[in-house]
Design a protein around this motif. Structure first.
Motif, PDB file in Angstrom:
ATOM      1  N   THR A  84       0.716  -1.297   0.049  1.00  0.00           N
ATOM      2  CA  THR A  84       0.002   0.024  -0.051  1.00  0.00           C
ATOM      3  C   THR A  84       0.864   1.253   0.141  1.00  0.00           C
ATOM      4  N   GLY A  85       0.208   2.405  -0.138  1.00  0.00           N
ATOM      5  CA  GLY A  85       1.005   3.663  -0.029  1.00  0.00           C
ATOM      6  C   GLY A  85       1.152   4.291  -1.496  1.00  0.00           C
ATOM      7  N   THR A  86       2.080   4.952  -1.664  1.00  0.00           N
ATOM      8  CA  THR A  86       2.477   5.587  -3.065  1.00  0.00           C
ATOM      9  C   THR A  86       2.708   4.536  -3.946  1.00  0.00           C
ATOM     10  N   ASP A  87       2.776   4.887  -5.181  1.00  0.00           N
ATOM     11  CA  ASP A  87       3.142   3.931  -6.313  1.00  0.00           C
ATOM     12  C   ASP A  87       4.516   3.249  -5.933  1.00  0.00           C
ATOM     13  N   THR A  88       5.450   4.119  -5.680  1.00  0.00           N
ATOM     14  CA  THR A  88       6.915   3.929  -5.526  1.00  0.00           C
ATOM     15  C   THR A  88       6.901   2.684  -4.070  1.00  0.00           C
ATOM     16  N   GLN A  89       6.245   3.197  -3.007  1.00  0.00           N
ATOM     17  CA  GLN A  89       5.998   2.223  -1.894  1.00  0.00           C
ATOM     18  C   GLN A  89       5.536   0.977  -2.085  1.00  0.00           C
ATOM     19  N   ILE A  90       4.512   0.827  -3.080  1.00  0.00           N
ATOM     20  CA  ILE A  90       3.851  -0.400  -3.547  1.00  0.00           C
ATOM     21  C   ILE A  90       4.764  -1.180  -4.331  1.00  0.00           C
ATOM     22  N   CYS A  91       5.456  -0.597  -5.234  1.00  0.00           N
ATOM     23  CA  CYS A  91       6.547  -1.128  -6.164  1.00  0.00           C
ATOM     24  C   CYS A  91       7.663  -1.734  -5.150  1.00  0.00           C
ATOM     25  N   THR A  92       8.197  -1.108  -4.291  1.00  0.00           N
ATOM     26  CA  THR A  92       9.033  -1.775  -3.259  1.00  0.00           C
ATOM     27  C   THR A  92       8.589  -2.706  -2.660  1.00  0.00           C
ATOM     28  N   ALA A  93       7.370  -2.533  -2.059  1.00  0.00           N
ATOM     29  CA  ALA A  93       6.743  -3.906  -1.560  1.00  0.00           C
ATOM     30  C   ALA A  93       6.494  -4.930  -2.515  1.00  0.00           C
ATOM     31  N   ILE A  94       6.064  -4.742  -3.724  1.00  0.00           N
ATOM     32  CA  ILE A  94       5.902  -5.957  -4.443  1.00  0.00           C
ATOM     33  C   ILE A  94       7.352  -6.671  -4.631  1.00  0.00           C
ATOM     34  N   ARG A  95       8.284  -6.103  -5.067  1.00  0.00           N
ATOM     35  CA  ARG A  95       9.750  -6.786  -5.238  1.00  0.00           C
ATOM     36  C   ARG A  95       9.848  -7.420  -3.926  1.00  0.00           C
ATOM     37  N   SER A  96       9.727  -6.769  -2.537  1.00  0.00           N
ATOM     38  CA  SER A  96      10.254  -7.431  -1.578  1.00  0.00           C
ATOM     39  C   SER A  96       9.268  -8.826  -1.112  1.00  0.00           C
ATOM     40  N   LEU A  97       8.131  -8.724  -1.603  1.00  0.00           N
ATOM     41  CA  LEU A  97       6.994  -9.776  -1.284  1.00  0.00           C
ATOM     42  C   LEU A  97       7.098 -10.882  -2.335  1.00  0.00           C
ATOM     43  N   ALA A  98       7.746 -10.551  -3.401  1.00  0.00           N
ATOM     44  CA  ALA A  98       7.560 -11.666  -4.705  1.00  0.00           C
ATOM     45  C   ALA A  98       8.307 -12.974  -4.456  1.00  0.00           C
ATOM     46  N   PRO A  99       9.546 -12.997  -3.658  1.00  0.00           N
ATOM     47  CA  PRO A  99      10.054 -14.366  -3.132  1.00  0.00           C
ATOM     48  C   PRO A  99       8.917 -14.987  -2.308  1.00  0.00           C
TER      49      PRO A  99
END
Lengths: 511, 341
Positions: free
Chosen positions: B310-325
């Motif tokens: 959640t959060g800004t687009d940048t925050q979302i993407c940071t989380a996405i990369r982190s959550l992917a594994p």
């Protein structure tokens, strides 16, 4: 031998005449209505470039005039467009142009290229205050133009000369509402200052123009005929010198006008060749057409300062169009004939010029198109029927960037009946036709716009950031300037679809 | 054209024909925001009533941004609740490419907000969060593109991408339409259906009003296109400057009510090397092709919880990369797991 030489010479003269006429094509006015409606009266329909359509052949393929029955035609044609445009909701307040930006500037102190209207004012208007007059709201898509119904008078005339070797034809569709309409609008964020709405690019006012075609067809041999014609309309040049006594009271300006209206021609030609009694091959070329309006302004202030500006408009633009077609009588028995016909029309839409005389930005250049038309005719004694269908692919690429040219692929059907009868020793044709065209639904989302700390637009093809990121106000960074702020009415996306229905009746008198 | 739409259109046209256009294919504006002080509002108008306008007002949303989680609605109504793509998804794409006998796996990460009505699926928000390339074979190169990840996020988007989620006898069938992604070049031009040839090193996009398409320096490092850092066996080879265009399409069976699933992918790459600063340049600038084994190309979808990404687009993407594994480990089968932040 002498006859052969004469015919050869005639062909050379005709070829030179037609070629010269096309090369000399200048700004003229337009016939998008002809192209949309198909032939009104007769059996031309959407296949008017291939099938003789009475007086309407004067526009579609003047070579076919040699097959037309002489006479005078009158008719009424009604066309309605119901084109809906749906704008996606704006996803958040951070994309809105804030209020109080009139004195904002780049960090360097330089002024912005242009100043948008605060988004809230556009949508809701601004109430009058002690320092400001009221501003009326211009809500998004509050002033669209996709819904309208037009009625036209059809006029047709065909005359034979020189033992039917030469045929003259005239064909016109004259709107009942007004002689010609031309409404300009911007297809990007600049439209916020006017209707703040999107408009169908290839319909609307393009269907409100008096369309007149004059042509001649020459019978070269029994199998070969050539035709040359031109569409006729107007070019307007307006000069409006203006005296501004007080810049704060613009309602008191003094204006003169100097308006010139010039008739203009855009030529077109056609060829018809019948290698066998049942087979006909055709080719046509229509030169680009447009209704040009050139406007020049001068502003004289009481302190002696004088400035000039100009604005050119291009309406009803039609590109080069080349058609190839063929028809074949697949069945003949007595007075009954079944014919199939097909036409392909190439349109050079990649050269399109919009209403503000601007070409689409290179990254969103329009496509050239090929429009296929197929249909059939059935003649039973004195009664004829036709049915055509066409597919017009949109020349407009998906509008994922700054521009919002609204257009759709179009699928159309056109059918009609024609009945010939005699009354008081005079022959008449009476007929009716109906057409339905579907604008296939289309939707596009805008691509994201990267913004940069330097406040410059590095991606001019994309939706413009109207509040630069480096903006300052009173020496301080402008709040709400980071990221994208836009009033582009098409952002963050839009869709369109619609229907077009046309129908008409006509009567032809054969002397 | 289905019969229902045809008849409604004919009825609509009949009304229009007699000069009454109201309510027939009228223009519409979906709910949205118009300023810091205004809540979301919507309008529906037609040219026949120019006075129509926004309904205005409306309650102030609990969301301050269209970008954050709270602003995402529940979407439409799917044909079956067991085949429901409504919601927020981590999307991890894994494809295998071959170049000069070497094999590399590419991992792409996306964030999707999806809305489903009947069988029709639309990506209402589709963020490109970046990609990496991992060498699989002994001499396969690895590629780090992280300096361009912010540019991917700001230039590329899957918003508006369409698809279907249909009920089948064994579960569901998800199909997501073919979509082109362009990197390091003028996106709208090079993603056109006519597929213009990708730019050469001499074809820089203009930034004036003409908008002449070409390569763009997305990562603002002074080099054309995007900059990829290439390594082999852990040893750096150098940097490659390029413009890329690839496409992918998803189509495959999905178990009913699954919150994490894999779907086969078809894809193709198209890369223009605009320059390099490295050894073995002839090797790494060669175009790659999809591996011939279709089982090596797939995408994992994992439904996100309300507090994830959640959060800004940048925050979302940071989380996405982190959550992917964690959420889509299947997208890394047999490969080294790398932590991304």
């Amino acid at each position: 031998m002498g006859r052969s030489v004469t015919r050869s010479a005639r062909r050379v003269v005709c070829g030179a005449l037609f070629g010269g006429a096309l090369l000399a094509a200048g700004d003229a006015a337009a016939s998008p209505l002809f192209e949309l409606a198909g032939g009104v009266g007769g059996q031309g329909g959407f296949n008017g470039r291939t099938v003789e359509g009475g007086a309407s052949s004067a526009y579609y393929n003047p070579a076919l005039l040699v097959e037309a029955t002489p006479g005078v035609s009158l008719g009424v044609f009604v066309l309605t467009q119901q084109i809906g445009i749906t704008l996606a909701g704006r996803p958040g307040p951070q994309y809105a142009v804030p209020e109080g930006i009139e004195n904002a500037s780049h960090a360097s102190g330089s002024a912005w290229g242009s100043y948008p209207i605060p988004t809230n004012w556009l949508q809701y208007g601004r109430q009058a205050s002690a320092t400001n007059v009221a501003l009326a709201a211009r809500p998004r898509q509050g002033d669209g133009s996709g819904h309208a119904t037009f009625a036209y008078q059809m006029l047709g005339f065909v005359a034979k000369l020189f033992h039917d070797q030469l045929t003259l034809g005239a064909y016109a569709l004259v709107p009942y509402s007004k002689f010609t309409g031309a409404d300009a609008f911007y297809s990007d964020e600049r439209e916020q200052y006017f209707t703040n709405s999107l408009h169908p690019e290839l319909y609307g006012d393009r269907l409100v123009g008096t369309s007149i075609a004059l042509a001649a067809g020459v019978k070269i041999t029994d199998a070969l005929s050539l035709g040359l014609g031109a569409t006729l309309s107007l070019t307007t040049q307006a000069y409006t010198p203006t005296f501004v006594a007080n810049a704060g009271e613009l309602q008191n300006i003094l204006v003169d006008s100097d308006v010139k209206v010039v008739a203009a021609l855009a030529p077109h030609l056609g060829v018809s060749y019948k290698p066998t009694p049942r087979l006909r091959l055709t080719a046509t070329a229509h030169a680009p057409e447009k209704l040009a309006i050139d406007t020049d302004f001068t502003f004289l202030l009481s302190n002696g300062v004088q400035q000039a500006a100009s604005a050119d408009f291009t309406h009803d633009y039609m590109p080069w169009q080349f058609g190839l077609g063929g028809s074949y009588d697949v069945w003949k028995a007595g007075s009954d004939t079944v014919m199939i016909a097909a036409t392909a029309v190439f349109g050079q839409w990649s050269r399109y010029i919009d209403r503000h005389s601007e070409a689409p930005i290179a990254a969103y250049g329009w496509y050239d198109t090929v429009t296929p038309v197929v249909g059939a005719r059935y003649q039973h004694g004195t009664t004829g029927f036709f049915l055509d269908t066409e597919y017009q692919p949109s020349p407009v690429p998906l509008q994922t960037g700054r521009t919002n040219y609204v257009d759709n692929d179009r699928v159309g059907f056109d059918g009609g009946v024609d009945y010939k009868f005699s009354l008081l020793d005079t022959w008449f044709h009476v007929g009716a036709q109906l057409e339905v065209q579907r604008l296939v639904p289309r939707y596009q989302s805008k691509l994201p716009t990267p913004t940069y700390p330097d406040g410059l637009n590095h991606t001019p093809a994309l939706v413009a950031d109207e509040v630069p990121d480096d903006s300052i106000l009173n020496g301080q960074p402008l709040a709400g300037a980071k990221g994208l702020q836009t009033n582009n009415p098409g952002w963050p996306g839009f869709g369109s679809d619609g229907w077009i229905l046309g129908g008409g009746l006509y009567l032809s008198v054969i002397p | 054209m289905n019969p229902r739409s045809i008849w409604s259109g004919v009825a609509c046209l009949g009304v229009g024909f007699i000069g009454v256009a109201g309510g027939c294919g009228s223009d519409q504006v979906q709910q949205g925001y118009y300023g810091a002080d205004g809540g979301p509002s919507s309008s529906s108008s037609s040219s026949s009533s120019s006075s129509s306008s926004s309904s205005g007002g409306g309650t102030t949303s609990s969301s301050s941004s269209g970008a954050d989680d709270a602003s995402f609605g529940e979407g439409g109504t799917p044909t079956s609740p067991t085949c429901n793509m409504n919601g927020r998804w981590l999307v991890a794409l894994r494809v295998l490419a071959d170049a000069i006998g070497q094999t590399q796996a590419s991992h792409n990460w996306f964030y999707y907000e999806m809305s489903q009505s009947a069988d029709q699926v639309t990506v209402t928000k589709g963020l490109h969060c970046g990609y990496e390339v991992v060498g699989i074979s002994a001499l396969g190169a690895s590629v780090d593109s992280h300096t361009s990840w912010p540019a991917f996020l700001t230039h590329d988007s899957d918003t508006g991408r369409k698809g279907t989620m249909e009920v089948t006898s064994s579960g569901c069938q998800l199909s997501i339409e073919k979509r082109y992604t362009v990197r390091g070049a003028t996106v709208p031009y090079y993603s056109q259906a006519s597929l213009p040839t990708m730019p050469t090193a001499s074809q820089e996009a203009s930034t004036d009003g003409g908008g002449t398409p070409g390569w763009e320096d997305w990562d603002m490092d002074g080099n054309p296109g995007i900059t990829l850092t290439v390594s082999e066996g852990g040893s750096p080879l150098g940097q490659l400057y390029c413009a890329q265009r690839d496409w992918n399409q998803y189509d495959g069976a999905v178990p009913g009510s699954a919150t994490s699933f894999k779907v086969p992918v078809t894809w193709a790459p198209d890369q223009d090397a605009l320059g390099y600063n490295m050894s073995m340049s002839s090797l790494v600038t060669q175009a790659s092709v999809p591996d011939s084994d279709p089982a090596q190309h797939y995408v994992w979808f994992a439904r996100l919880g309300p507090t994830q990404a959640t959060g800004t687009d940048t925050q979302i993407c940071t989380a996405i990369r982190s959550l992917a594994p964690t959420l889509t480990p299947g997208a890394l089968d047999g490969e080294t797991v790398i932590a991304h932040n």
